[in-house]
Scaffold this motif. Structure first.
Motif, short mmCIF file in Angstrom:
data_model
loop_
_atom_site.label_atom_id
_atom_site.label_comp_id
_atom_site.label_asym_id
_atom_site.label_seq_id
_atom_site.Cartn_x
_atom_site.Cartn_y
_atom_site.Cartn_z
N LYS A 164 0.83 -1.20 0.00
CA LYS A 164 0.00 0.00 0.00
C LYS A 164 0.87 1.26 0.00
N LYS A 165 1.93 1.25 0.81
CA LYS A 165 2.85 2.39 0.85
C LYS A 165 3.53 2.58 -0.51
N ALA A 166 3.87 1.48 -1.14
CA ALA A 166 4.57 1.54 -2.42
C ALA A 166 3.68 2.04 -3.55
N MET A 167 2.38 1.72 -3.50
CA MET A 167 1.51 1.98 -4.64
C MET A 167 0.70 3.27 -4.55
N GLU A 168 0.62 3.87 -3.37
CA GLU A 168 -0.16 5.10 -3.23
C GLU A 168 0.65 6.29 -3.74
N MET A 169 0.12 6.99 -4.76
CA MET A 169 0.83 8.11 -5.34
C MET A 169 1.14 9.19 -4.31
N GLU A 170 0.20 9.42 -3.40
CA GLU A 170 0.39 10.51 -2.43
C GLU A 170 1.47 10.18 -1.39
N ASP A 171 1.95 8.94 -1.33
CA ASP A 171 3.04 8.61 -0.42
C ASP A 171 4.41 8.93 -1.00
N ASP A 172 4.47 9.27 -2.28
CA ASP A 172 5.67 9.86 -2.90
C ASP A 172 6.91 8.98 -2.81
N VAL A 173 6.75 7.67 -2.88
CA VAL A 173 7.92 6.78 -2.86
C VAL A 173 8.60 6.84 -4.23
N LEU A 174 9.90 7.11 -4.22
CA LEU A 174 10.64 7.34 -5.47
C LEU A 174 11.80 6.37 -5.64
N LEU A 175 12.11 6.10 -6.90
CA LEU A 175 13.43 5.61 -7.28
C LEU A 175 14.19 6.87 -7.69
N ALA A 176 15.08 7.31 -6.83
CA ALA A 176 15.68 8.65 -6.98
C ALA A 176 17.06 8.58 -7.60
N TYR A 177 17.29 9.50 -8.52
CA TYR A 177 18.62 9.64 -9.13
C TYR A 177 19.16 11.07 -9.00
N GLU A 178 18.43 11.94 -8.32
CA GLU A 178 18.90 13.29 -8.07
C GLU A 178 18.68 13.67 -6.61
N MET A 179 19.55 14.52 -6.11
CA MET A 179 19.40 15.12 -4.79
C MET A 179 19.70 16.61 -4.93
N ASN A 180 18.73 17.44 -4.56
CA ASN A 180 18.87 18.90 -4.70
C ASN A 180 19.24 19.30 -6.13
N ASP A 181 18.55 18.67 -7.10
CA ASP A 181 18.67 18.99 -8.52
C ASP A 181 20.04 18.65 -9.12
N PRO A 183 22.86 15.23 -9.88
CA PRO A 183 22.92 13.76 -9.89
C PRO A 183 23.31 13.22 -8.51
N LEU A 184 22.63 12.17 -8.10
CA LEU A 184 22.88 11.56 -6.81
C LEU A 184 24.29 10.96 -6.79
N THR A 185 25.09 11.37 -5.82
CA THR A 185 26.48 10.93 -5.77
C THR A 185 26.58 9.56 -5.09
N PRO A 186 27.69 8.85 -5.32
CA PRO A 186 27.88 7.54 -4.68
C PRO A 186 27.76 7.61 -3.17
N GLU A 187 28.26 8.67 -2.56
CA GLU A 187 28.23 8.81 -1.11
C GLU A 187 26.81 8.67 -0.56
N HIS A 188 25.82 9.10 -1.35
CA HIS A 188 24.45 9.12 -0.87
C HIS A 188 23.54 8.17 -1.65
N GLY A 189 24.18 7.13 -2.22
CA GLY A 189 23.40 6.05 -2.81
C GLY A 189 23.30 6.07 -4.30
N GLY A 190 23.98 7.00 -4.96
CA GLY A 190 23.91 7.09 -6.40
C GLY A 190 24.65 5.96 -7.09
N PRO A 191 24.20 5.61 -8.29
CA PRO A 191 23.31 6.42 -9.12
C PRO A 191 21.80 6.25 -8.88
N LEU A 192 21.38 5.29 -8.03
CA LEU A 192 19.94 5.11 -7.82
C LEU A 192 19.70 4.61 -6.39
#
Length: 360
Positions: A164-181, A183-192
Motif C-alpha cells: 500500500k505504501k509503495a503503490m499510493e501516489m500521495e506517499d511519494d515513494v521514489l526511485l531517486a537519481y537526483e538530490m537537490n537537482d 545527480p545523486l552521488t555515490p556517497e548518498h546512494g547514487g546512481p539510484l
C-alpha cells in the motif's frame, strides 16, 4: 572488506566511525539551510562506499509480478515522468548518544545531526510497479535490495515496505537519481536509491539494484534483526537474539525536536534555533521552548516547512534570561500529539525523542 576505493568524504562532517564510514554534521551548521547541502548530508554506511558508472547501472524487478524485468537507469529516465519531493531523511539512531547517557546502547555513537532535508528527484515507484503488473494484495510487501556492495551483517543490504505504501501516489515513494537537482552521488546512494518519505532512513536502500514483490517482509538482517524497538528489559544482543521476530519492524520515527544552537548575548537575550520532524500523524504544527524545565513555554517562530514530508526549522529570541541555563524544545503535530518529555530506552538506541535540550 576493502575500503581503499571510496570516494572523498566531506570534511565538514564529524566522523563517528571510519570503516564503515559514518559521519554527521554539527546541528548548528545544519539548521542554517532549508535544504541540506550535499557536504552537510550525513553518511550512514554498513560497508564500503562504491562508485558505479551510471551508463551501466540497472535494476531487476521480480517476484509476484506478471512480467519480470530488468531496467537500465537510462530506461528509467526515458520511460517514466520525473517527479520531485522534499523530504527529510533521518537515521533511526539520531540522538543515540543522549539515550546512551541513560544506559549504554549498541550502535554508532550519533549526536543530533543524522538528518538531512533534501529535494529528491526521480520516478515514482508505483509507476514502475504498474508496468510490471503487480499482483496486488493488501498483505504483500515490496522488498528492496542492494547486492552492489558488501555490508557488515548480511550478504546484501535489504528492506521492505507494505504494498500500500509503495503503490499510493500521495506517499511519494521514489526511485531517486537526483538530490537537490544534482545527480545523486555515490556517497548518498547514487546512481539510484530508494526514497520513502515519512519512514526511517534504514528503509531508503542505497545503490538499489533489486526489487522483489513478495508475500513476506524482506528477510534481510536489517529488516528482521535490527531497526526494531525492543522493550527496556532486553539489554544485550544475546538477550535480543531470540526475540527479534516478536517485535515489528520500524516505520515512521516519532515526533521530535532538537535545539541546535543557543546563543547568549550581552543584553540578557538568548537566540535559540533548531529543527523538528513529524511522527506518523501529520506534520509539525508548533514548537515551544522553556528555560524553567517546563513551568512556562514560549512559542517559537516556524521559519521553514515545505509540504508534508519536510523538516521544520524554528527560532526564537528569549529576553531577560540569566547568563547560564538550559533551554528545552517541544514539538506538537497537526493531530495535537506532543513530544515526550523523556525518551524510552532501548538496547539499539533508536527513536530517541525526549525534549530537545541545550545548555548555554
Amino acid at each position: 572488506m576493502d575500503y581503499s576505493a571510496e570516494p572523498t568524504h566531506s570534511d565538514l562532517l564529524d566522523v563517528q566511525a571510519l570503516q564503515p564510514f559514518n559521519a554527521e554534521p554539527p546541528s548548528d551548521a545544519l539548521v542554517e539551510f532549508n535544504l541540506t547541502p550535499e557536504e552537510l548530508v550525513y553518511c550512514r554506511n554498513h560497508g564500503p562506499v562504491r562508485v558505479f558508472p551510471e551508463d551501466d547501472y540497472c535494476i531487476t524487478i521480480r517476484g509476484m509480478v506478471e512480467q519480470e524485468m530488468s531496467l537500465s537507469l537510462r530506461d528509467i529516465k526515458a520511460s517514466y515522468p520525473k517527479t520531485s519531493v522534499i523530504a527529510a531523511l533521518q537515521c533511526a539512531g539520531n540522538r543515540r548518544n543522549e539515550m546512551g547517557q541513560i544506559k549504554p546502547v549498541h550502535g554508532v555513537g550519533w549526536n543530533d545531526g543524522v538528518i538531512a532535508n533534501c529535494s529528491w528527484g526521480g520516478v515514482r515507484l508505483c509507476d514502475v510497479l504498474k508496468r510490471v503488473g503487480v499482483r496486488y494484495q493488501s498483505d504483500i510487501h515490496v522488498c528492496f535490495a542492494s547486492y552492489a556492495t558488501l555490508c557488515q551483517d548480511d550478504t546484501y543490504y535489504g528492506s521492505s515496505i507494505p504494498i500500500k505504501k509503495a503503490m499510493e501516489m500521495e506517499d511519494d515513494v521514489l526511485l531517486a537519481y537526483e538530490m537537490n537537482d544534482e545527480p545523486l552521488t555515490p556517497e548518498h546512494g547514487g546512481p539510484l536509491r530508494l526514497v520513502v518519505p515519512g519512514i526511517l532512513g534504514a528503509r531508503w536502500v542505497k545503490w538499489l539494484d533489486t526489487i522483489i514483490v513478495s508475500s513476506e517482509e524482506s528477510p534481510n538482517f536489517y529488516q528482521q534483526r535490527d531497526y526494531k524497538i525492543l522493550p527496556p528489559n532486553i539489554e544485550t544482543k544475546a538477550a535480543a537474539k531470540d526475540v527479534w521476530s516478536k517485535y515489528p519492524s520500524m516505520t515512521a520515527l516519532p515526533l521530535n525536536s532538537v535545539v541546535a544552537s543557543a546563543i547568549y548575548t550581552s543584553d540578557a537575550s538568548l537566540f535559540v534555533k533548531g529543527y523538528a520532524v513529524p511522527g506518523g500523524s501529520g506534520n509539525v504544527a508548533s514548537v515551544h521552548v522553556t528555560v524553567d524545565d517546563g513551568a512556562t513555554w514560549i512559542p517559537a517562530n516556524i521559519i521553514y516547512q515545505k509540504g508534508k514530508w519536510s523538516w521544520t526549522l524554528w527560532e526564537v529570541v528569549l529576553s531577560g534570561v540569566s547568563s547560564a541555563g538550559v533551554v528545552c524544545s517541544r514539538a506538537t503535530d497537526q493531530q495535537g500529539n506532543i513530544q515526550n518529555r523523556e525518551g524510552m530506552w532501548n538496547m539499539r538506541g533508536v527513536a530517541y525523542n525526549a525534549w530537545g535540550r541545550k545548555s548555554w
